[in-house]
Every structure is written in C-alpha cells, then in structure tokens.
Enzyme design. Structure first.
Site, PDB file in Angstrom:
ATOM      1  N   ASP A 201      17.497 -71.866  24.662  1.00 16.08           N
ATOM      2  CA  ASP A 201      17.124 -72.271  23.311  1.00 16.08           C
ATOM      3  C   ASP A 201      16.171 -73.463  23.433  1.00 16.08           C
ATOM      4  O   ASP A 201      16.590 -74.564  23.773  1.00 16.08           O
ATOM      5  CB  ASP A 201      18.386 -72.631  22.521  1.00 16.08           C
ATOM      6  CG  ASP A 201      18.060 -73.270  21.178  1.00 16.08           C
ATOM      7  OD1 ASP A 201      16.912 -73.127  20.720  1.00 16.08           O
ATOM      8  OD2 ASP A 201      18.951 -73.916  20.607  1.00 16.08           O
ATOM      9  N   GLN A 204      14.312 -77.711  20.706  1.00 17.52           N
ATOM     10  CA  GLN A 204      13.974 -79.139  20.827  1.00 17.52           C
ATOM     11  C   GLN A 204      12.971 -79.409  21.943  1.00 17.52           C
ATOM     12  O   GLN A 204      12.544 -80.543  22.111  1.00 17.52           O
ATOM     13  CB  GLN A 204      15.237 -79.960  21.096  1.00 17.52           C
ATOM     14  CG  GLN A 204      16.191 -80.041  19.938  1.00 17.52           C
ATOM     15  CD  GLN A 204      15.601 -80.774  18.739  1.00 17.52           C
ATOM     16  OE1 GLN A 204      14.717 -81.608  18.884  1.00 17.52           O
ATOM     17  NE2 GLN A 204      16.085 -80.465  17.562  1.00 17.52           N
ATOM     18  N   LYS A 227       9.672 -77.249  14.325  1.00 18.22           N
ATOM     19  CA  LYS A 227       9.871 -78.382  15.250  1.00 18.22           C
ATOM     20  C   LYS A 227       8.673 -78.540  16.173  1.00 18.22           C
ATOM     21  O   LYS A 227       8.683 -79.327  17.107  1.00 18.22           O
ATOM     22  CB  LYS A 227      11.159 -78.183  16.044  1.00 18.22           C
ATOM     23  CG  LYS A 227      12.388 -78.124  15.110  1.00 18.22           C
ATOM     24  CD  LYS A 227      13.675 -78.232  15.856  1.00 18.22           C
ATOM     25  CE  LYS A 227      14.832 -77.692  15.055  1.00 18.22           C
ATOM     26  NZ  LYS A 227      15.708 -78.735  14.523  1.00 18.22           N
ATOM     27  N   CYS A 365      25.006 -80.847  13.853  1.00 17.30           N
ATOM     28  CA  CYS A 365      25.329 -79.451  14.192  1.00 17.30           C
ATOM     29  C   CYS A 365      25.785 -79.310  15.636  1.00 17.30           C
ATOM     30  O   CYS A 365      25.494 -78.307  16.303  1.00 17.30           O
ATOM     31  CB  CYS A 365      24.157 -78.499  13.915  1.00 17.30           C
ATOM     32  SG  CYS A 365      23.693 -78.416  12.209  1.00 17.30           S
TER      33      CYS A 365
HETATM   34  N1  PMP Z   1      18.892 -75.199  18.573  1.00 16.32           N
HETATM   35  C1  PMP Z   1      18.650 -76.512  18.623  1.00 16.32           C
HETATM   36  C2  PMP Z   1      18.804 -77.242  19.924  1.00 16.32           C
HETATM   37  C3  PMP Z   1      18.265 -77.180  17.466  1.00 16.32           C
HETATM   38  O1  PMP Z   1      18.018 -78.496  17.510  1.00 16.32           O
HETATM   39  C4  PMP Z   1      18.120 -76.468  16.256  1.00 16.32           C
HETATM   40  C5  PMP Z   1      17.723 -77.151  14.974  1.00 16.32           C
HETATM   41  N2  PMP Z   1      18.347 -78.399  14.755  1.00 16.32           N
HETATM   42  C6  PMP Z   1      18.371 -75.102  16.280  1.00 16.32           C
HETATM   43  C7  PMP Z   1      18.747 -74.504  17.447  1.00 16.32           C
HETATM   44  C8  PMP Z   1      18.251 -74.262  15.052  1.00 16.32           C
HETATM   45  O2  PMP Z   1      16.925 -74.241  14.609  1.00 16.32           O
HETATM   46  P1  PMP Z   1      16.589 -73.658  13.151  1.00 16.32           P
HETATM   47  O3  PMP Z   1      17.497 -74.360  12.199  1.00 16.32           O
HETATM   48  O4  PMP Z   1      15.154 -74.013  12.962  1.00 16.32           O
HETATM   49  O5  PMP Z   1      16.826 -72.195  13.215  1.00 16.32           O
END
Ligand code: PMP
Length: 407
Positions: A201, A204, A227, A365
């Site tokens: 993923d 970031q 991002k 989160c």
């Molecule tokens: N993975 C990571 C490490 C994140 O920081 C985020 C967003 N905070 C996400 C996944 C999810 O991204 P999105 O909300 O844009 O789908």
C-alpha cells in the site's frame, strides 16, 4: 537544501496563499491529503470546458478526445511507477477501493480454510479490514506482524511467521501514523521465498519519493491520487498482468464486459475488466497533471528538504519536557506524531487551528497501532515539499502556547 526552493513550489499552490483564523495558513496535514497545484486545478477545469464526454463508447469527436486523455493518463501513471504495461494499471476511487478489489477478487478466489494473511500492527484500517472480511468469508485468518516500540516492523518476527499457511503479505510502504518507511523490497523477497504474494500500500509513499514497482518486486501496489497532489476520487491498483488476468471481476456493469447475454456474459480484457461504470475521467486527467507537475521538480531534493524540516521539528520536540514522540523510526517520511502530558490531542489540534495551523489528531485510522504504542491517539504534523522552516517555527510556537495553557 540549496538546490530546492520550497517557496517557489509553495507559490504554485493557490490554497496555501490564504489566512486561516487571522494567520497565514500552515498546512501540516499532508498525510491526510495534499494540496493541489494550479496546474492540476487548471487541467481539471480545462477538461470539463473543452473535452468532456463519456469514454470508450462514443463515435463523436469529444468522446474520442476524452478517451484519449483518459488513456494517456493511464500511460502517465504506468510510467510514473515503472509498470511494464499500462494494462496493469487499474483505475479505482483510491487506495481503499484498490485494496478491496484485491480482497474481493483475488482473496475470495484463492484463500482456503486455515490460510493466513500477514499485515503489520502499524497498518491503516484500509489494509486490515478488507482482509478480515475476506478471511471471514473463506475461513482464513489475518495475523499481525509485530512492530517495535520505535514503530518499526520486526523482521525476525516476520520471518518466523512466514510458513506454508501464508498466502499474502499486505504492508504499507510508509506508515501514515508514524512515518515509518518500511523495508518492503526486502519483505517482498522474504515473502516470495515462502511462497506468499505481496500487496504494498503506497498511499503515503508516492507523495514523498519515486516508486518503481518492478524494482520493489511486489505483486500488487495501491495508491490514491489525492495524496500525490492530484484530485480525490481517483486512485490506482497496479497488479502483475498474469495475476490480474486470472482474477474474476470485482464490480459488474458497463465497460467491464465483452458481451452480455442472459445465457452468459463474457468479460472485457485488462484493464477494463475491473472498471465497471463511467470512471472518474477528470480525476484521471488531474492525476496525470499532478505527475506532469512533479516531473518539473527534483524529487530527491524535495525529499531532502522534507527530511530537514522533520529533523528540525524532532530536535525541538525532544527539548520539550512533557512532550512524548510516538514512534522513533530510523527512516521517516515526514511525520511527527506526539502526545503531551496533561492535554488531549484534540485540544492541542483545536488550539493550533485557532492559530492557522492544520494538523491531525486522533487514531489516524490505525487503532491497532495506537494500542501497540500505548496511546489513545496522537497529534500528527505531516510535512510536504511546500512546507518551510517558518511552518516548523509556527508549529512549535503553537505547541509552546498549548503547553502554557494546558500543561
Ligand atoms: N493506506 C494508507 C497508509 C493511508 O494513509 C490511507 C489514507 N489515510 C489509505 C490507505 C486510504 O486511502 P484513501 O482513503 O485515499 O482510500
């Protein structure tokens, strides 16, 4: 860094030119979303003013143009992450949807009872919950990979967990809560040696440094446009062609089909098989414009600039009694996460906001990580290339004010 001019970059971002609560805005919530340069805003606006139509369907000129721009954007993304082929680039709404696509399509087809998915304690909920849902559907199991007090993945513990039950390792390249840059290339090699696939993923990561999916060696890679200085509502799943070919569709509808009949429907080829319905065309155009914009920036110098700002912040933080940094990763992509004795993170966040300083507070989160670090939440300041030394000074003036008030 002498060869990087943060003020020039900052000038490209209209939103940063304003006052908030009577003070020039200090935007330090870049891990939640980055701001958009004029070039991205312009590209989206131009698209709607001149080329808007639905894609891949019309016989008319506007539809041709929209299709061309949409597919050109896919090529841009493929080049940006060094994908072998743009058919490996699937548009999604963001990293969350991209991970869910793999969890529904790949995981539900491949997980057997007793199988395991490994994911570290420092993962975002978006890279935990979809696997829990898939595991529940398949009688499989999600097992956390231990993380140290510094907020780094314990590679020895990871190695020990890699047995024949593990089918997938899902790991973020950079932790959104602590900034930890994880050794995903090494972890991928270790997982592959044990016969498991790897999803990285990169939500970031992409905003901070160049990514090469072939060099990483992973099987899936996910990120969100917002991002990466692009729009919200557009993101990417990259996957190895052979894996994507073998996977069943995720959502059904227009675009993802070849022929539809009540006696049986056949599916479109890659990447369209995974793109049901009218996509976020302007979003793809905007994301391509963000990548074009980044082409004009020395990203190595930008990352060095962010490192320098972070080092300044961490040095000041360590000099404050009663301020506790949460996580001390050796490799950190621009994140300063902390708690302060006697004050709740959200109170600090509100006091900073009154001074025009935007940070994030709470669990980010990452509730399992907060549990692991022994805090209910943190205050998080996250840096980007357009932040300046003055932003760091303003942040610490605000923190001192909060401490005087609450401490
Ligand atoms: N993975 C990571 C490490 C994140 O920081 C985020 C967003 N905070 C996400 C996944 C999810 O991204 P999105 O909300 O844009 O789908």
């Amino acid at each position: 860094t002498p060869d990087f001019n943060a003020f020039a970059v900052r000038a490209d971002f209209p939103i940063l030119q304003q006052q908030v609560n009577g003070q020039p805005l200090v935007y330090l919530d870049n891990a939640a979303t980055t701001q958009k340069p004029e070039a991205v805003i312009q590209a989206i606006s131009d698209y709607y003013r001149t080329d808007n139509a639905n894609v891949h369907r019309g016989v008319h000129t506007l539809s041709d143009r929209a299709t061309h721009r949409f597919e050109q954007a896919r090529e841009r993304v493929a080049g940006f992450i060094n994908s072998r082929d743009s058919r490996e680039v699937i548009w999604t709404r963001g990293a969350t949807e991209a991970i869910n696509l793999v969890a529904y399509s790949w995981a539900r087809q491949n997980l057997r009872p007793g199988d395991r998915i490994l994911t570290p304690w420092l993962e975002h909920h978006a890279d935990i919950v979809p696997w829990q849902m898939a595991a529940a559907a398949c009688d499989a199991e999600v097992v956390p990979i231990p993380v140290s007090d510094a907020g780094e993945i314990d590679l020895a513990a990871f190695e020990a967990l890699l047995d024949e039950r593990v089918r997938l390792v899902a790991v973020n390249q950079v932790s959104n809560a602590l900034g930890t840059i994880n050794p995903v290339q090494q972890m991928t090699a270790m997982a592959h040696a044990a016969g498991a696939l790897v999803l990285v993923d990169g939500a970031q990561a992409v905003g901070h440094f160049a990514v090469d999916v072939q060099a990483l060696g992973c099987d899936f890679y996910t990120f969100s446009g917002h991002k990466l200085f692009g729009p919200t509502g557009i993101g990417v799943l990259w996957g190895r062609e052979a894996l994507l070919e073998a996977m069943p569709p995720f959502l059904g509808g227009g675009e993802m089909i070849e022929t539809v009949s009540f006696s049986g429907t056949t599916y479109n080829q890659l990447p369209f098989k995974f793109e049901a319905g009218t996509p976020h065309i302007a979003g793809a155009v905007g994301l391509a414009a963000a990548i074009d914009y980044l082409d004009g920036i020395d990203r190595v110098a930008a990352a060095a600039h962010e490192d320098r700002l972070l080092a300044m912040a961490l040095a000041q933080a360590d000099a404050i009694d009663g301020l506790q940094r949460v996580g001390r990763p050796a490799h950190n992509a621009g994140i300063f996460s902390f708690v302060m004795q006697g004050s709740h993170p959200s109170d600090i966040g509100m006091l900073l906001d009154q001074q025009g300083i935007a940070v994030r507070t709470g669990h980010h989160c990452t509730q399992p990580l907060m549990e692991r670090m022994g805090v209910p939440g943190t205050v998080r300041a996250s840096f980007s290339m357009y932040n300046t030394e003055e932003d760091v000074e303003r942040l610490f003036a605000g923190i001192h004010k909060a401490q005087a008030l609450f401490g």
